[in-house]
Write an enzyme that holds these catalytic residues in place. Structure first.
Site, PDB file in Angstrom:
ATOM      1  N   ASP A 152       0.845  -1.172  -0.050  1.00  0.00           N
ATOM      2  CA  ASP A 152       0.088  -0.079   0.127  1.00  0.00           C
ATOM      3  C   ASP A 152       0.954   1.237  -0.025  1.00  0.00           C
ATOM      4  OD1 ASP A 152      -2.262   1.687   0.231  1.00  0.00           O
ATOM      5  OD2 ASP A 152      -1.865   1.566   2.514  1.00  0.00           O
ATOM      6  N   ASP A 167      -0.390   5.045   0.894  1.00  0.00           N
ATOM      7  CA  ASP A 167      -0.586   5.867   2.100  1.00  0.00           C
ATOM      8  C   ASP A 167      -0.807   5.172   3.434  1.00  0.00           C
ATOM      9  OD1 ASP A 167      -1.327   8.632   0.511  1.00  0.00           O
ATOM     10  OD2 ASP A 167      -2.656   7.024  -0.343  1.00  0.00           O
ATOM     11  N   LYS A 216     -10.890  -0.306  -1.885  1.00  0.00           N
ATOM     12  CA  LYS A 216     -10.804  -0.935  -0.677  1.00  0.00           C
ATOM     13  C   LYS A 216     -11.950  -0.893   0.236  1.00  0.00           C
ATOM     14  CE  LYS A 216      -5.823  -0.629  -0.879  1.00  0.00           C
ATOM     15  NZ  LYS A 216      -4.475  -0.162  -0.388  1.00  0.00           N
TER      16      LYS A 216
END
Length: 219
Positions: A10, A12, A143
């Site tokens: 990922d 962030d 997500k």
């Protein structure tokens, strides 16, 4: 013990400490637009794709005549301005990426828009270490749906169940697990994931210094 076929990061909250920046920028934007930031707004936004969070802000938080496209453009423009001043790197991020790039192919599945992904990876000088990068604005659902991670695995040309994902947020952990990946959780201290999401992780670490080939091979 064998190395994973690929590692999918990922962005962030894992490689860049951007969640506080996103929150500050969005809060400021909502205030400028006369909207109301609610107690659960930040949690709901984490993991949403660009169309999803823009629609949510425009419809549920701001209201009025702001369109989702307008909200997306204006918020991303503010984020680009902030990144032009500084990219808030997570401790050990570049070192972890370089360390694992020697182990197996790397991918990235991020809720950030493509423009910001390219800015960040270019600024950090690690763009060339990722064989595949995916923004959830490029897939059907953000997500916690698995779309972004499944697309990253497809672009890496490896089965999803042969990958390890590195995630920090509740929705991110749920997304990677739903894709069939083994997940390493690196919880952000300011935005800790829910207990049920942490329970999905194969391993939990506190810093990226702990993200080693030995750990991944033991999962």
């Amino acid at each position: 013990m064998t190395a994973p076929l690929a590692v999918v990061f990922d962005l962030d909250g894992v490689l860049v400490d951007s969640e506080p920046v996103w929150e500050e920028v969005r809060r400021g934007y909502v205030a400028d637009r006369g909207g109301t930031w609610r107690s659960d707004t930040q949690d709901r936004l984490m993991g949403m794709s660009t169309p999803e969070w823009a629609e949510y802000l425009a419809t549920d938080v701001i209201g009025g005549d702001a369109t989702a496209d307008q909200v997306a453009y204006e918020v991303i423009d503010r984020m680009s301005g902030r990144y032009a001043e500084e990219v808030p790197l997570m401790p050990g991020a570049v070192e972890a990426v370089r360390r694992l790039a020697d182990l197996c192919p790397l991918g990235l599945a991020s809720s950030s828009p493509r423009a910001l992904i390219d800015i960040v990876l270019g600024h950090l000088g690690i763009a060339g270490l990722f064989r595949a990068t995916v923004s959830t604005e490029e897939v059907d659902q953000g997500k916690p749906a698995p779309d972004g991670y499944l697309t990253a695995a497809a672009r890496l040309e490896v089965p999803a169940d042969g990958c390890v994902a590195v995630e920090d947020s509740s929705n991110g952990l749920r997304s990677a697990h739903a894709a069939g990946m083994r997940v390493v959780a690196v919880p952000h201290p300011r935005y800790p994931p829910a207990g049920d999401a942490i329970a999905l992780a194969a391993a939990k670490i506190t810093t990226l210094d702990e993200l080693t080939p030995a750990l991944l091979s033991s999962l």
